[in-house]
Design an enzyme around this catalytic site. Structure first.
Site, PDB file in Angstrom:
ATOM      1  N   HIS A  31       0.860  -1.213   0.000  1.00  0.00           N
ATOM      2  CA  HIS A  31       0.000   0.000   0.000  1.00  0.00           C
ATOM      3  C   HIS A  31       0.882   1.243   0.000  1.00  0.00           C
ATOM      4  O   HIS A  31       1.484   1.576   1.016  1.00  0.00           O
ATOM      5  CB  HIS A  31      -0.908   0.017   1.236  1.00  0.00           C
ATOM      6  CG  HIS A  31      -1.817   1.212   1.306  1.00  0.00           C
ATOM      7  ND1 HIS A  31      -3.168   1.108   1.562  1.00  0.00           N
ATOM      8  CD2 HIS A  31      -1.597   2.538   1.154  1.00  0.00           C
ATOM      9  CE1 HIS A  31      -3.714   2.307   1.562  1.00  0.00           C
ATOM     10  NE2 HIS A  31      -2.774   3.206   1.332  1.00  0.00           N
ATOM     11  N   HIS A  33       1.388   5.444  -1.813  1.00  0.00           N
ATOM     12  CA  HIS A  33       0.959   6.552  -2.676  1.00  0.00           C
ATOM     13  C   HIS A  33       2.186   7.096  -3.377  1.00  0.00           C
ATOM     14  O   HIS A  33       3.066   7.682  -2.728  1.00  0.00           O
ATOM     15  CB  HIS A  33       0.303   7.655  -1.841  1.00  0.00           C
ATOM     16  CG  HIS A  33      -0.906   7.164  -1.108  1.00  0.00           C
ATOM     17  ND1 HIS A  33      -2.184   7.250  -1.632  1.00  0.00           N
ATOM     18  CD2 HIS A  33      -1.034   6.526   0.081  1.00  0.00           C
ATOM     19  CE1 HIS A  33      -3.038   6.697  -0.790  1.00  0.00           C
ATOM     20  NE2 HIS A  33      -2.369   6.254   0.264  1.00  0.00           N
ATOM     21  N   ARG A  35       2.026   9.227  -6.030  1.00  0.00           N
ATOM     22  CA  ARG A  35       1.747  10.560  -6.603  1.00  0.00           C
ATOM     23  C   ARG A  35       2.045  10.583  -8.108  1.00  0.00           C
ATOM     24  O   ARG A  35       2.178   9.568  -8.746  1.00  0.00           O
ATOM     25  CB  ARG A  35       2.523  11.662  -5.867  1.00  0.00           C
ATOM     26  CG  ARG A  35       2.364  11.640  -4.348  1.00  0.00           C
ATOM     27  CD  ARG A  35       0.912  11.744  -3.898  1.00  0.00           C
ATOM     28  NE  ARG A  35       0.786  11.998  -2.471  1.00  0.00           N
ATOM     29  CZ  ARG A  35      -0.245  11.601  -1.735  1.00  0.00           C
ATOM     30  NH1 ARG A  35      -1.240  10.913  -2.267  1.00  0.00           N
ATOM     31  NH2 ARG A  35      -0.298  11.894  -0.460  1.00  0.00           N
ATOM     32  N   ASN A  59      -5.456   7.123  -5.964  1.00  0.00           N
ATOM     33  CA  ASN A  59      -6.133   8.393  -5.612  1.00  0.00           C
ATOM     34  C   ASN A  59      -5.394   9.619  -6.138  1.00  0.00           C
ATOM     35  O   ASN A  59      -5.023  10.513  -5.400  1.00  0.00           O
ATOM     36  CB  ASN A  59      -6.370   8.494  -4.093  1.00  0.00           C
ATOM     37  CG  ASN A  59      -5.087   8.559  -3.283  1.00  0.00           C
ATOM     38  OD1 ASN A  59      -4.056   8.041  -3.692  1.00  0.00           O
ATOM     39  ND2 ASN A  59      -5.151   9.214  -2.128  1.00  0.00           N
ATOM     40  N   LYS A 117      -9.602  -0.497  -5.292  1.00  0.00           N
ATOM     41  CA  LYS A 117      -9.549   0.214  -4.020  1.00  0.00           C
ATOM     42  C   LYS A 117     -10.893   0.869  -3.711  1.00  0.00           C
ATOM     43  O   LYS A 117     -11.426   1.618  -4.545  1.00  0.00           O
ATOM     44  CB  LYS A 117      -8.457   1.295  -4.101  1.00  0.00           C
ATOM     45  CG  LYS A 117      -8.345   2.157  -2.853  1.00  0.00           C
ATOM     46  CD  LYS A 117      -7.867   1.342  -1.651  1.00  0.00           C
ATOM     47  CE  LYS A 117      -8.005   2.122  -0.363  1.00  0.00           C
ATOM     48  NZ  LYS A 117      -6.767   2.524   0.226  1.00  0.00           N
ATOM     49  N   HIS A 154     -10.321   1.138   2.385  1.00  0.00           N
ATOM     50  CA  HIS A 154     -10.022   2.170   3.387  1.00  0.00           C
ATOM     51  C   HIS A 154     -11.177   2.057   4.379  1.00  0.00           C
ATOM     52  O   HIS A 154     -12.293   2.485   4.090  1.00  0.00           O
ATOM     53  CB  HIS A 154      -9.962   3.563   2.748  1.00  0.00           C
ATOM     54  CG  HIS A 154      -9.628   4.628   3.748  1.00  0.00           C
ATOM     55  ND1 HIS A 154      -8.416   5.281   3.768  1.00  0.00           N
ATOM     56  CD2 HIS A 154     -10.333   5.127   4.796  1.00  0.00           C
ATOM     57  CE1 HIS A 154      -8.396   6.137   4.789  1.00  0.00           C
ATOM     58  NE2 HIS A 154      -9.556   6.070   5.417  1.00  0.00           N
ATOM     59  N   HIS A 192      -4.210  -0.559   6.147  1.00  0.00           N
ATOM     60  CA  HIS A 192      -3.675   0.278   7.237  1.00  0.00           C
ATOM     61  C   HIS A 192      -4.552   0.239   8.493  1.00  0.00           C
ATOM     62  O   HIS A 192      -5.072   1.257   8.940  1.00  0.00           O
ATOM     63  CB  HIS A 192      -3.444   1.728   6.784  1.00  0.00           C
ATOM     64  CG  HIS A 192      -4.515   2.327   5.912  1.00  0.00           C
ATOM     65  ND1 HIS A 192      -5.836   2.341   6.257  1.00  0.00           N
ATOM     66  CD2 HIS A 192      -4.435   2.953   4.718  1.00  0.00           C
ATOM     67  CE1 HIS A 192      -6.511   2.943   5.296  1.00  0.00           C
ATOM     68  NE2 HIS A 192      -5.699   3.327   4.352  1.00  0.00           N
ATOM     69  N   LEU A 237      -4.632   9.415   7.892  1.00  0.00           N
ATOM     70  CA  LEU A 237      -5.921   8.735   8.028  1.00  0.00           C
ATOM     71  C   LEU A 237      -5.767   7.275   7.622  1.00  0.00           C
ATOM     72  O   LEU A 237      -5.102   7.010   6.620  1.00  0.00           O
ATOM     73  CB  LEU A 237      -6.981   9.426   7.167  1.00  0.00           C
ATOM     74  CG  LEU A 237      -7.440  10.778   7.736  1.00  0.00           C
ATOM     75  CD1 LEU A 237      -8.278  11.536   6.720  1.00  0.00           C
ATOM     76  CD2 LEU A 237      -8.222  10.586   9.039  1.00  0.00           C
ATOM     77  N   ASP A 265       1.602   2.716   3.511  1.00  0.00           N
ATOM     78  CA  ASP A 265       0.739   3.894   3.350  1.00  0.00           C
ATOM     79  C   ASP A 265       1.568   5.173   3.294  1.00  0.00           C
ATOM     80  O   ASP A 265       1.106   6.243   3.716  1.00  0.00           O
ATOM     81  CB  ASP A 265      -0.330   3.986   4.451  1.00  0.00           C
ATOM     82  CG  ASP A 265      -1.446   4.965   4.070  1.00  0.00           C
ATOM     83  OD1 ASP A 265      -1.570   5.300   2.874  1.00  0.00           O
ATOM     84  OD2 ASP A 265      -2.187   5.394   4.977  1.00  0.00           O
ATOM     85  N   HIS A 269       3.303  14.665   1.106  1.00  0.00           N
ATOM     86  CA  HIS A 269       2.656  15.955   0.838  1.00  0.00           C
ATOM     87  C   HIS A 269       3.721  17.031   0.995  1.00  0.00           C
ATOM     88  O   HIS A 269       4.574  16.927   1.891  1.00  0.00           O
ATOM     89  CB  HIS A 269       1.548  16.232   1.861  1.00  0.00           C
ATOM     90  CG  HIS A 269       0.335  15.374   1.704  1.00  0.00           C
ATOM     91  ND1 HIS A 269      -0.664  15.631   0.789  1.00  0.00           N
ATOM     92  CD2 HIS A 269      -0.042  14.244   2.352  1.00  0.00           C
ATOM     93  CE1 HIS A 269      -1.604  14.700   0.882  1.00  0.00           C
ATOM     94  NE2 HIS A 269      -1.253  13.843   1.819  1.00  0.00           N
TER      95      HIS A 269
HETATM   96  C1  NCD Z   1      -3.398   9.245   1.942  1.00  0.00           C
HETATM   97  C2  NCD Z   1      -2.968  10.285   0.888  1.00  0.00           C
HETATM   98  O1  NCD Z   1      -2.387  11.321   1.256  1.00  0.00           O
HETATM   99  O2  NCD Z   1      -3.184  10.038  -0.304  1.00  0.00           O
HETATM  100  N1  NCD Z   1      -3.373   9.865   3.237  1.00  0.00           N
HETATM  101  C3  NCD Z   1      -3.284   9.231   4.416  1.00  0.00           C
HETATM  102  O3  NCD Z   1      -3.420   9.894   5.444  1.00  0.00           O
HETATM  103  N2  NCD Z   1      -3.045   7.948   4.516  1.00  0.00           N
HETATM  104  C4  NCD Z   1      -4.734   8.681   1.634  1.00  0.00           C
HETATM  105  C5  NCD Z   1      -5.082   7.463   2.432  1.00  0.00           C
HETATM  106  O4  NCD Z   1      -4.520   6.382   2.270  1.00  0.00           O
HETATM  107  O5  NCD Z   1      -5.965   7.557   3.292  1.00  0.00           O
HETATM  108 ZN    ZN Z   2      -3.181   5.168   1.722  1.00  0.00          ZN
END
Ligand code: NCD
Ligand code: ZN
Length: 369
Positions: A31, A33, A35, A59, A117, A154, A192, A237, A265, A269
């Protein structure tokens, strides 16, 4: 499963000159992200240098909902890797109320989509197009159950009247248990997980239900978010819960139960999006991921269980081959950077400025048999 480590696992935890070393089969991140654009280019190798494969979250804005979008995204990920880096992104489809079962099935049979997802609408970052009611995707879930395609959830309800710390437990009760009852053969990864409730749910369910556990949920509880002031870089989250939940997660991860496996996860950012009047959810742990897991397993006296959690349980659950090759870690402390340059900004990684007891040494060429 036996509680005693196999002799090969023991052999690979060595104590050369007083420094503990660990050699494990190449792990995967189930899992993450990654980007897009400049952020993808500047962060992808933090994941790719440690993991052979990763389940890539869909996402983006707009989300990855079609086979064509996933193929194009996969190509952008490949193009962003440093030359010579061996890394396989496993793509996922973002479920929306209107997604066509035929599109999902085609993506799976063409080996573009590994899984789908489910984001409840507005549950987290970039989830505005998520599912408003699971009833709306029953036809897709039926298809997925038939073709053996995993559903990644999620697991949080989004109702404003439900306390944020209860949203995972309420999701189990109101949504997940119904999905499991309606689609008993559907493979589900409860992503997660953050609560003892989720651990118990997975332990009590049939073998087609698994869960990923992040490094940060193994290391911090909700107090950490407010230690001496508000700590935006520890906000993610599902949000971290009470200590009792963290302890339950540590027990589950290090138990050797094959239904629990590694999923970071990691969610980068820009620093300005975190340090803001309305800071984004997401913790960027990719730069310290394996080091964190090794630290936790070491603290729990369970280094012999790390390989299964990181490198075997995930592929076995997904029905994918185990990786060849190994990665090496050493118990040498290092200081995590305060910030990392990324795109035209900076990101604050998990544990920024603090000392981590384990160091990632890299991939070894010798393969594991
Ligand atoms: C994730 C994100 O920033 O894309 N943020 C997070 O807090 N884990 C989205 C997600 O997995 O919930
Ligand atoms: Zn995530």
């Amino acid at each position: 499963m036996s509680n005693s480590p196999s002799s090969s696992e023991v052999d690979r935890i060595s104590d050369a000159q007083g420094t503990k070393r660990l050699l494990i089969r190449q792990p995967d991140d189930w899992h993450v992200h990654l980007r897009d654009g400049a952020m993808l280019a500047s962060t992808v190798d933090y994941t790719a240098r440690q993991f052979a494969r990763a389940i890539v979250m869909p996402n983006l804005a707009p989300p990855v909902t079609t086979v064509e979008q996933a193929v194009a995204y996969r190509e952008r990920i490949a193009a962003a890797l440093p030359s010579g880096r061996k890394f396989t992104p496993l793509m996922t489809a973002y479920l929306t109320d209107g997604i066509e079962p035929a599109e999902v099935e085609r993506g799976f049979s063409e080996k573009v989509f590994t899984a789908c997802k489910l984001y409840p609408a507005h549950a987290t970052t970039n989830s505005a197009f998520g599912v408003t009611d699971v009833k709306k995707i029953h036809a897709v879930l039926e298809t997925m159950e038939r073709i053996g395609m995993p559903l990644l959830v999620h697991g949080e309800v989004t109702h404003r009247h439900i306390d944020i710390f209860d949203r995972e437990a309420v999701f189990i009760e109101q949504v997940l248990s119904k999905v499991v009852a309606d689609f008993p053969a559907l493979k589900i990864v409860f992503e997660h997980i953050t609560t003892a409730d989720a651990v118990q749910f997975v332990e009590a369910s049939s073998p087609n239900i698994g869960a990923t556990i992040t490094p940060h949920h193994l290391m911090i509880n909700r107090n950490a978010l407010f230690e001496g002031g508000i700590r935006p870089h520890l906000y993610c989250l599902p949000v971290a819960k009470r200590e009792v939940h963290r302890l339950a997660l540590r027990k589950a991860a290090t138990s050797g139960n094959p239904r629990f496996f590694l999923g970071t996860d990691s969610a980068p950012h820009a620093v300005s999006d975190k340090e803001s009047a309305c800071g984004c959810a997401g913790i960027f742990n990719a730069p310290v991921a394996l080091e964190c897991y090794a630290t936790v397993f070491d603290e729990e006296g369970a280094l012999d269980k790390l390989e299964a959690f990181a490198s075997e349980n995930g592929p076995n659950f997904y029905g994918l081959p185990l990786n060849g090759g190994t990665v090496a870690l050493e118990r040498t402390a290092w200081r995590v950077e305060d910030q990392l340059a990324a795109a035209d900004t900076a990101i604050v990684p998990f544990l920024a400025g603090s000392t981590v007891p384990w160091t990632f040494l890299g991939r070894e060429t010798a393969s594991v048999t």
